[in-house]
Write a protein that holds these residues in place. Structure first.
Motif, short mmCIF file in Angstrom:
data_model
loop_
_atom_site.label_atom_id
_atom_site.label_comp_id
_atom_site.label_asym_id
_atom_site.label_seq_id
_atom_site.Cartn_x
_atom_site.Cartn_y
_atom_site.Cartn_z
N PHE A 168 18.72 -25.94 25.71
CA PHE A 168 17.72 -24.82 25.85
C PHE A 168 18.26 -23.37 24.99
N MET A 169 19.69 -23.40 25.37
CA MET A 169 20.27 -22.28 24.85
C MET A 169 20.38 -22.14 23.29
N GLY A 170 20.02 -23.26 22.71
CA GLY A 170 20.01 -23.42 21.39
C GLY A 170 18.70 -23.01 20.59
N LEU A 171 17.72 -22.64 21.56
CA LEU A 171 16.40 -21.96 21.20
C LEU A 171 16.74 -20.40 21.01
N ALA A 172 17.80 -19.72 21.53
CA ALA A 172 17.72 -18.51 21.61
C ALA A 172 17.78 -17.82 20.24
N ASP A 173 18.18 -18.08 19.09
CA ASP A 173 17.79 -17.33 17.77
C ASP A 173 16.19 -17.52 17.47
N ARG A 174 15.52 -18.73 17.73
CA ARG A 174 14.17 -18.96 17.55
C ARG A 174 13.41 -17.88 18.44
N TYR A 175 13.69 -17.96 19.62
CA TYR A 175 12.93 -17.17 20.71
C TYR A 175 12.91 -15.72 20.16
N ILE A 176 14.09 -15.00 19.90
CA ILE A 176 14.31 -13.78 19.41
C ILE A 176 13.51 -13.72 18.01
N GLY B 199 10.37 -28.79 35.48
CA GLY B 199 8.88 -28.71 35.23
C GLY B 199 8.48 -27.21 34.83
N ALA B 200 9.13 -26.31 35.62
CA ALA B 200 8.82 -25.05 35.09
C ALA B 200 9.43 -24.39 33.93
N LEU B 201 10.59 -24.95 33.45
CA LEU B 201 11.27 -24.72 32.10
C LEU B 201 10.23 -25.18 30.93
N ARG B 202 9.84 -26.52 31.35
CA ARG B 202 8.90 -27.06 30.39
C ARG B 202 7.69 -26.38 30.19
N SER B 203 7.18 -25.76 31.20
CA SER B 203 6.06 -24.87 31.02
C SER B 203 6.29 -23.50 30.15
N PHE B 204 7.61 -22.90 30.33
CA PHE B 204 7.85 -21.91 29.62
C PHE B 204 7.91 -22.06 28.21
N ILE B 205 8.59 -23.21 27.76
CA ILE B 205 8.59 -23.81 26.29
C ILE B 205 7.10 -24.05 25.65
N GLY C 155 27.07 -9.93 36.91
CA GLY C 155 27.53 -9.95 38.41
C GLY C 155 27.65 -8.61 39.23
N SER C 156 27.55 -7.66 38.44
CA SER C 156 27.88 -6.35 39.19
C SER C 156 26.48 -6.00 39.66
N SER C 157 26.47 -5.07 40.69
CA SER C 157 25.26 -4.60 41.35
C SER C 157 24.18 -4.21 40.57
N GLY C 158 24.40 -3.44 39.43
CA GLY C 158 23.32 -3.05 38.64
C GLY C 158 22.87 -4.05 37.69
N PHE C 159 23.56 -4.92 37.51
CA PHE C 159 23.22 -6.25 36.54
C PHE C 159 22.29 -6.98 37.58
N ASP C 160 22.68 -7.19 38.87
CA ASP C 160 22.02 -8.04 39.71
C ASP C 160 20.67 -7.47 40.02
N ARG C 161 20.59 -5.98 39.86
CA ARG C 161 19.22 -5.42 40.37
C ARG C 161 18.40 -5.44 39.30
N GLU C 162 18.68 -5.85 37.98
CA GLU C 162 17.85 -5.73 36.94
C GLU C 162 17.59 -6.88 36.42
N TRP C 163 18.33 -7.79 35.94
CA TRP C 163 17.99 -9.13 35.19
C TRP C 163 17.71 -10.06 36.12
N VAL C 164 16.45 -10.74 35.64
CA VAL C 164 15.91 -11.66 36.32
C VAL C 164 16.42 -13.19 36.08
N TRP C 165 16.51 -13.19 34.75
CA TRP C 165 16.94 -14.47 34.27
C TRP C 165 17.89 -14.48 32.97
N VAL C 166 19.23 -14.96 33.27
CA VAL C 166 20.06 -14.53 32.42
C VAL C 166 20.94 -15.99 32.25
N LEU C 167 21.05 -16.56 30.70
CA LEU C 167 21.84 -17.41 30.42
C LEU C 167 23.08 -16.91 29.63
N PRO C 168 24.28 -16.86 30.05
CA PRO C 168 25.38 -16.06 29.42
C PRO C 168 25.84 -17.13 28.16
#
Length: 352
Positions: A64-72, A148-154, A312-325
């Motif tokens: 799925f991470m291979g779709l990052a460029d197309r997503y943007i 299943g939810a990831l497939r729905s997103f795609i 993983g910082s407090s500010g990061f955790d409070r803002e980002w919902v979904w992250v694939l690094p």
């Protein structure tokens, strides 16, 4: 220090993931050779226990991470957030001006359907594992719902960009079979949304992987809980595109209330919400040193720094919902460096 059991879980997941590449990423495809390779797993050897299931989940997310460029590119270059630089090739310029040629690689739905067929294969094998008691009901519910939810997103992305698409939910041998209108008729975006909402609402598990489960651990410095798609966000998005604003708001609010558990503290008020406490590094509101003076926007803390908070910082955790690094030490390679960076990349796109 990790417990021995945790280390074994991580080792089993990472080992299975490495061995899985030749299997999951080509799941359902006809074999070219009958001889079983010595250093990879044959399809018949997979899906024997929950660790194999976890490896399948991680394998799907890796592809799925291979779709990052197309997503943007498809979402933002077609809209108003990105512009081409003078280095951009003709394919990117076509996307930006909405004058796409038939051979433009970014306009092909094939990579999306390849991943959808991988998801279909994994989902059917998970169902088989449940019947054969190779996973507990809870383990099945969590992993089946995730894929299943990831497939729905795609599929939502396909509907947004292509409008009318085939809706395929079964295993097939070759992605080219999707083109057969007699077997897989094309449906409109509205009908696609109905099917996606119906399927996603029925998923048996809509929470995050709980702390202590195999897929909520720390690997190579990354906490994995936010790697996996948030099912309530997906439902909110589906309802929003459908025009059902009440159900969209219900799901979005449930996400915003994630932190309102236990003792009230900073996270209680500001996780996924605009909150305030004494530390501007973790609360991402906008403020000015002089009220009403736009020239005094505070930039060293608060809103701007959400984009540079360490993982993983407090500010990061409070803002980002979904992250694939992306990480330079591991595959897949980050395609956004090629698109955006003048250092080590081609610098073909820039913020508008």
């Amino acid at each position: 220090m990790k417990r021995k059991s945790d280390i074994m879980k991580i080792a089993k997941i990472e080992t299975a993931l490495l061995l899985l590449v030749a299997v999951v990423f080509s799941a359902g495809c006809q074999k070219v050779f009958d001889i079983k390779p010595k250093d990879t797993l044959d399809q018949s050897q997979m899906y024997q226990n929950v660790y194999d299931a976890d490896a399948a989940v991680l394998g799907i997310y890796g592809k799925f991470m291979g779709l990052a460029d197309r997503y943007i590119i498809l979402n933002e270059l077609r809209a108003d957030l990105l512009d081409c630089t003078q280095n951009a090739d003709e394919n990117l310029r076509q996307i930006s001006t909405h004058a796409v040629g038939v051979d433009n690689p970014y306009a092909s739905p094939r990579p999306f359907y390849e991943l959808i067929l991988n998801c279909n294969d994994v989902l059917e094998n998970f169902q088989k594992m449940k019947v054969e008691k190779k996973m507990t009901e809870l383990e099945f519910n969590q992993r089946y719902s995730d894929i299943g939810a990831l497939r729905s997103f795609i599929y939502l992305q396909l509907g947004i960009h292509f409008g009318r698409v085939p809706y395929v939910t079964s295993r097939i041998k070759n992605v080219d079979e999707v083109k057969n209108p007699d077997t897989y008729p094309v449906i409109g975006f509205d009908a696609l949304l109905d099917s996606l909402i119906n399927f996603t609402e029925k998923l048996p598990y809509k929470e995050l992987y709980p702390v202590g489960s195999n897929l909520n651990i720390t690997v190579d410095g990354y906490q994995t809980q936010k790697f996996f798609v948030n099912k309530k966000v997906i439902l909110g998005d589906l309802y929003l595109w459908k025009g059902n604003y009440q159900n969209a708001a219900i799901n979005y609010r449930e996400v915003m209330e994630t932190g309102t558990q236990g003792v009230a503290g900073g996270q209680y008020y500001s996780l996924y919400k605009v909150g305030w406490d004494s530390n501007g590094d973790v609360d991402h509101y906008i403020s000015y040193s002089r009220a009403g003076d736009a020239a005094t926007l505070i930039q060293n803390t608060q809103w701007r720094i959400m984009f540079e908070q360490p993982f993983g910082s407090s500010g990061f955790d409070r803002e980002w919902v979904w992250v694939l690094p992306f990480d330079s030490k591991f595959n897949p390679e980050n395609p956004l460096i090629r698109l955006f960076s003048p250092v080590g990349g081609s610098y073909t796109l820039r913020p508008s």
